[in-house]
Design an enzyme around this catalytic site. Structure first.
Site, mmCIF file in Angstrom:
data_model
loop_
_atom_site.group_PDB
_atom_site.id
_atom_site.type_symbol
_atom_site.label_atom_id
_atom_site.label_comp_id
_atom_site.label_asym_id
_atom_site.label_seq_id
_atom_site.Cartn_x
_atom_site.Cartn_y
_atom_site.Cartn_z
ATOM 1 N N HIS A 149 58.230 61.750 53.630
ATOM 2 C CA HIS A 149 59.614 61.659 54.113
ATOM 3 C C HIS A 149 59.739 61.982 55.601
ATOM 4 O O HIS A 149 60.795 61.766 56.185
ATOM 5 C CB HIS A 149 60.514 62.606 53.312
ATOM 6 C CG HIS A 149 60.676 62.192 51.882
ATOM 7 N ND1 HIS A 149 61.283 61.030 51.495
ATOM 8 C CD2 HIS A 149 60.274 62.780 50.722
ATOM 9 C CE1 HIS A 149 61.280 60.911 50.174
ATOM 10 N NE2 HIS A 149 60.662 61.971 49.682
ATOM 11 N N GLU A 180 57.035 63.363 39.040
ATOM 12 C CA GLU A 180 58.443 63.229 39.428
ATOM 13 C C GLU A 180 59.065 61.939 38.905
ATOM 14 O O GLU A 180 60.041 61.454 39.471
ATOM 15 C CB GLU A 180 58.586 63.344 40.954
ATOM 16 C CG GLU A 180 57.657 62.489 41.776
ATOM 17 C CD GLU A 180 57.787 62.738 43.269
ATOM 18 O OE1 GLU A 180 58.645 63.516 43.704
ATOM 19 O OE2 GLU A 180 57.014 62.117 44.024
ATOM 20 N N ASP A 236 63.276 63.800 42.639
ATOM 21 C CA ASP A 236 62.959 62.483 42.090
ATOM 22 C C ASP A 236 62.993 62.481 40.567
ATOM 23 O O ASP A 236 63.405 61.489 39.963
ATOM 24 C CB ASP A 236 61.581 62.017 42.593
ATOM 25 C CG ASP A 236 61.688 61.411 43.976
ATOM 26 O OD1 ASP A 236 62.523 60.506 44.157
ATOM 27 O OD2 ASP A 236 60.961 61.841 44.881
HETATM 28 C C1 3PY Z 1 61.117 65.964 44.840
HETATM 29 O O1 3PY Z 1 61.852 66.916 44.509
HETATM 30 O O2 3PY Z 1 61.272 64.802 44.484
HETATM 31 C C2 3PY Z 1 59.966 66.226 45.705
HETATM 32 O O3 3PY Z 1 59.245 65.328 46.011
HETATM 33 C C3 3PY Z 1 59.724 67.618 46.194
HETATM 34 O O4 3PY Z 1 60.534 67.947 47.162
HETATM 35 MG MG MG Z 2 59.827 63.447 45.462
#
Ligand code: 3PY
Ligand code: MG
Length: 256
Positions: free
Chosen positions: A45, A150, A176
Site C-alpha cells: 500500500h 485475509e 481485507d
Molecule cells: C489488512 O487488515 O487487510 C491488512 O492487510 C493488515 O493491515
Molecule cells: Mg490487507
C-alpha cells in the site's frame, strides 16, 4: 547481538511491530529508537521503490530493529529482490491456498529447498564480502516467509498453509478479511470475529504464530486474550492521530 526476528518468533516472544508506508529511512529509525521489535516496510500500500526499500533496510540495521517487507504480489522475482536487499523476510498479501504458500517458501530459499536466484554480490551477501557458504547458512537460518490470511477463500486452507515447512508465522489482515466476508470496515462483526478466532486456532494447532494488525493498546490487549501476541501498528495512523490531536489541542486553547 540481538537474535534475528525468526528466532524471536520461534521462541514465542511477545512482539510489537509497525508498518511503514512512507518510504522514509527516518521513520524506520524512529521505530527502532522507540523500541519497536520490528518494522514492516509496506510496498503493497505504500510508495516505496526497490531502492527506497534497500535504504530503509539500511536504516533499520543502523537503528538495531529487525525489518521485513510486505510485497505487493507473489512472484519469485519480487521475493528475491527484497531478500537480496537484506530484509529478514517477506509478508505476502492474499495467500489463499497451500500451493501459493509452497511457491513462496520455494522463492525464498536456495536449492535444493527452493529456487531463489544466487548473487552474493547483492546487499544481502554484503556485496560479495560474505562467503557463499556463510551467505547460504544465514539465509536458511534467518529468512521468514509470512503469508497473509485475509480472504474468505483462504479460511479452509489455513491449517495446511501454516503446517508447511518454512512458515513460522501467519499475518491476519482484519481489513481485507472483513471486506471479503461482506462486512467492510467492521472487523468487530461477529462473523469476522468468529473467522479470526478460527484462523488463530488453526495456526496455533500446528505450532505456528499468528500476527495481526492493531490500532490501539486496547486492541493489543484484546488480541492477546484471543491468542495473538504479535501485533503490528501502522506508522501512518500513529502519525496522523498525533497530528490531529496536536491541532485540536491548539485550536481548543482559550483566545488570548
Ligand atoms: C489488512 O487488515 O487487510 C491488512 O492487510 C493488515 O493491515
Ligand atoms: Mg490487507
Amino acid at each position: 547481538m540481538k537474535p534475528c526476528l525468526r528466532t524471536r518468533i520461534r521462541n514465542g516472544e511477545t512482539l510489537l511491530g509497525a508498518f511503514v508506508m512512507i518510504p522514509s529511512p527516518a521513520v524506520v529509525e524512529m521505530l527502532g529508537y522507540a523500541g519497536f521489535d520490528f518494522a514492516i516496510i509496506d510496498s503493497e500500500h505504500g510508495a516505496s521503490s526497490v531502492e527506497s526499500v534497500e535504504n530503509q533496510i539500511r536504516a533499520a540495521e543502523a537503528a538495531g530493529i529487525s525489518v521485513i517487507v510486505r510485497t505487493v504480489g507473489m512472484t519469485a522475482g519480487e521475493v528475491l529482490r527484497i531478500l537480496d536487499a537484506g530484509a529478514e523476510g517477506v509478508v505476502v498479501p492474499h495467500v489463499k491456498c497451500e500451493a501459493d504458500a509452497r511457491a513462496l517458501v520455494a522463492a525464498a530459499h536456495y536449492a535444493p529447498r527452493g529456487i531463489r536466484g544466487m548473487a552474493t554480490t547483492a546487499r544481502a551477501g554484503r556485496h560479495g564480502m560474505t562467503s557463499v557458504a556463510e551467505h547460504i547458512a544465514n539465509a536458511a537460518e534467518r529468512t521468514l516467509v509470512i503469508p497473509q490470511i485475509e480472504d474468505a477463500e483462504a479460511l479452509p486452507n489455513v491449517r495446511a498453509i501454516a503446517a508447511l515447512d518454512g512458515i513460522d508465522a501467519l499475518f491476519i489482515g482484519p481489513a481485507d478479511l472483513s471486506m471479503s466476508l461482506g462486512h467492510p470496515g467492521n472487523p468487530a462483526h461477529p462473523e469476522v470475529v468468529k473467522a479470526i478466532d478460527g484462523v488463530v486456532s488453526d495456526i496455533t494447532s500446528v505450532g505456528r504464530r499468528p500476527m495481526i494488525f492493531t490500532k490501539s493498546a486496547e486492541e493489543v490487549s484484546a488480541m492477546r486474550r484471543r491468542g495473538i501476541d504479535i501485533a503490528v501498528y501502522s506508522t501512518t495512523s500513529i502519525i496522523s492521530v498525533a497530528i490531529r490531536r496536536t491541532i485540536e489541542e491548539v485550536r481548543a486553547l482559550p483566545a488570548a
